[in-house]
Design an enzyme around this catalytic site. Structure first.
Site, mmCIF file in Angstrom:
data_model
loop_
_atom_site.group_PDB
_atom_site.id
_atom_site.type_symbol
_atom_site.label_atom_id
_atom_site.label_comp_id
_atom_site.label_asym_id
_atom_site.label_seq_id
_atom_site.Cartn_x
_atom_site.Cartn_y
_atom_site.Cartn_z
ATOM 1 N N GLY A 21 12.506 -1.824 -1.787
ATOM 2 C CA GLY A 21 13.385 -0.786 -2.349
ATOM 3 C C GLY A 21 12.616 0.356 -3.009
ATOM 4 O O GLY A 21 13.223 1.310 -3.496
ATOM 5 N N PHE A 29 7.681 -10.027 8.515
ATOM 6 C CA PHE A 29 7.234 -8.738 9.035
ATOM 7 C C PHE A 29 7.755 -8.558 10.464
ATOM 8 O O PHE A 29 7.548 -9.413 11.317
ATOM 9 C CB PHE A 29 5.710 -8.638 9.014
ATOM 10 C CG PHE A 29 5.209 -7.279 9.393
ATOM 11 C CD1 PHE A 29 5.239 -6.238 8.478
ATOM 12 C CD2 PHE A 29 4.734 -7.026 10.674
ATOM 13 C CE1 PHE A 29 4.798 -4.961 8.830
ATOM 14 C CE2 PHE A 29 4.289 -5.770 11.028
ATOM 15 C CZ PHE A 29 4.320 -4.736 10.105
ATOM 16 N N GLU A 53 17.628 4.637 6.634
ATOM 17 C CA GLU A 53 16.378 3.859 6.581
ATOM 18 C C GLU A 53 16.315 2.912 7.768
ATOM 19 O O GLU A 53 17.333 2.358 8.179
ATOM 20 C CB GLU A 53 16.365 3.009 5.295
ATOM 21 C CG GLU A 53 15.780 3.700 4.079
ATOM 22 C CD GLU A 53 14.288 3.436 3.923
ATOM 23 O OE1 GLU A 53 13.590 3.285 4.949
ATOM 24 O OE2 GLU A 53 13.829 3.379 2.775
ATOM 25 N N ASP A 54 15.117 2.683 8.293
ATOM 26 C CA ASP A 54 14.945 1.651 9.313
ATOM 27 C C ASP A 54 15.069 0.263 8.685
ATOM 28 O O ASP A 54 15.707 -0.630 9.228
ATOM 29 C CB ASP A 54 13.580 1.806 10.013
ATOM 30 C CG ASP A 54 12.412 1.962 9.033
ATOM 31 O OD1 ASP A 54 12.659 2.184 7.829
ATOM 32 O OD2 ASP A 54 11.254 1.869 9.462
ATOM 33 N N LYS A 71 16.061 -6.706 3.878
ATOM 34 C CA LYS A 71 15.473 -7.997 3.475
ATOM 35 C C LYS A 71 15.927 -8.311 2.051
ATOM 36 O O LYS A 71 15.237 -7.930 1.089
ATOM 37 C CB LYS A 71 13.937 -7.899 3.483
ATOM 38 C CG LYS A 71 13.297 -7.694 4.843
ATOM 39 C CD LYS A 71 11.776 -7.640 4.661
ATOM 40 C CE LYS A 71 11.033 -7.318 5.924
ATOM 41 N NZ LYS A 71 9.596 -7.071 5.695
ATOM 42 N N ARG A 128 6.169 1.041 17.872
ATOM 43 C CA ARG A 128 7.415 1.786 17.588
ATOM 44 C C ARG A 128 8.261 1.981 18.834
ATOM 45 O O ARG A 128 9.472 2.156 18.758
ATOM 46 C CB ARG A 128 7.086 3.178 17.022
ATOM 47 C CG ARG A 128 6.442 3.176 15.666
ATOM 48 C CD ARG A 128 6.483 4.581 15.072
ATOM 49 N NE ARG A 128 5.557 4.754 13.969
ATOM 50 C CZ ARG A 128 5.784 4.384 12.713
ATOM 51 N NH1 ARG A 128 6.907 3.790 12.406
ATOM 52 N NH2 ARG A 128 4.891 4.592 11.764
ATOM 53 N N ASP A 165 13.080 -2.995 2.165
ATOM 54 C CA ASP A 165 12.256 -4.155 1.836
ATOM 55 C C ASP A 165 12.254 -4.297 0.311
ATOM 56 O O ASP A 165 13.202 -4.809 -0.272
ATOM 57 C CB ASP A 165 10.870 -3.888 2.437
ATOM 58 C CG ASP A 165 9.877 -5.013 2.272
ATOM 59 O OD1 ASP A 165 10.279 -6.174 2.273
ATOM 60 O OD2 ASP A 165 8.673 -4.721 2.151
HETATM 61 P P1 5GP Z 1 10.244 -0.525 0.794
HETATM 62 O O1 5GP Z 1 9.869 0.758 0.120
HETATM 63 O O2 5GP Z 1 11.732 -0.834 0.760
HETATM 64 O O3 5GP Z 1 9.414 -1.690 0.314
HETATM 65 O O4 5GP Z 1 9.842 -0.426 2.310
HETATM 66 C C1 5GP Z 1 10.383 0.514 3.123
HETATM 67 C C2 5GP Z 1 9.424 0.887 4.239
HETATM 68 O O5 5GP Z 1 8.381 -0.087 4.445
HETATM 69 C C3 5GP Z 1 10.197 0.916 5.521
HETATM 70 O O6 5GP Z 1 10.779 2.187 5.739
HETATM 71 C C4 5GP Z 1 9.133 0.560 6.551
HETATM 72 O O7 5GP Z 1 8.439 1.715 6.932
HETATM 73 C C5 5GP Z 1 8.183 -0.352 5.801
HETATM 74 N N1 5GP Z 1 8.491 -1.784 6.065
HETATM 75 C C6 5GP Z 1 9.087 -2.673 5.240
HETATM 76 N N2 5GP Z 1 9.191 -3.889 5.815
HETATM 77 C C7 5GP Z 1 8.652 -3.757 7.050
HETATM 78 C C8 5GP Z 1 8.492 -4.674 8.153
HETATM 79 O O8 5GP Z 1 8.862 -5.855 8.154
HETATM 80 N N3 5GP Z 1 7.905 -4.155 9.269
HETATM 81 C C9 5GP Z 1 7.486 -2.861 9.363
HETATM 82 N N4 5GP Z 1 6.941 -2.490 10.505
HETATM 83 N N5 5GP Z 1 7.626 -1.977 8.344
HETATM 84 C C10 5GP Z 1 8.208 -2.424 7.212
#
Ligand code: 5GP
Length: 179
Positions: free
Chosen positions: A108, A155, A102-103, A134, A168, A106
């Protein structure tokens, strides 16, 4: 570049190329040790993880293959709370050891959805490697096994992460500047 402007929002420099590279080195080393003499299937979550995945895999020394899944949960700077699978996993993953790449983790939600998909495919084990994490935003119980850098609930963009598709290509990571 110290600042970038995207869609009228200003982002300031936050994590340098060197910091990114050394944190990836630590993640790769931990994976190489954990899976010594084993075979791993890396599943990278597109789009955001393409740069991290490429740089991580250059530092992986164990036997491995890599596959990609496309998921989306963000619109602009907000999570939608709903995760869509846009390109699915087609290969047979029965009995394999998977490391999700994963990049950023956040809330989850993406991770939970991926675990569901992988469990349906009867994998042997699942661990997660993420460049950014995070902890304040994370709402799930799944362990995040290999973390590059923990960041506050802000963010960020660059190094694969976007704001509505843009940013990106930036080689370091920027965060939204408070006005
Ligand atoms: P989650 O499902 O854990 O809430 O979020 C995962 C996905 O949300 C990440 O793979 C990413 O694509 C996007 N994401 C979450 N936080 C950020 C952020 O701070 N910046 C950006 N650009 N994308 C985010």
């Amino acid at each position: 570049m110290q600042e970038v402007e995207i869609h009228n929002s200003i982002f300031e420099s936050y994590i340098t190329e060197n910091e990114i590279d050394s944190s990836i080195g630590k993640v790769a080393e931990a994976i190489n040790v954990e899976y010594q003499d084993q075979h791993v299937v890396f599943i990278a979550v597109l789009n955001g993880s393409f740069m991290f995945c490429a740089d991580l895999l250059k530092k992986i020394t164990i036997s491995c293959t890599v596959s990609f899944v496309k998921m989306q949960s963000y619109e602009g700077q907000q999570t939608t709370g709903k995760v869509n699978e846009l390109i699915g996993l087609t290969e047979d993953l029965k009995g394999v050891d998977v490391v999700i790449v994963e990049d950023i983790v956040d809330t989850g939600n993406t991770l939970v959805k991926l675990h569901e998909l992988l469990n349906h495919k009867s994998v042997n084990s699942i661990k997660t490697a993420t460049l950014l994490y995070k902890p304040e935003a994370y709402k799930k119980n799944l362990p995040i096994d290999f973390v590059g850098i923990e960041i506050p609930n802000e963010f960020v963009l660059g190094y694969g992460l976007d704001y509505d598709g843009l940013g990106r290509n930036l080689s370091k990571i920027y965060k939204l500047k408070k006005q």
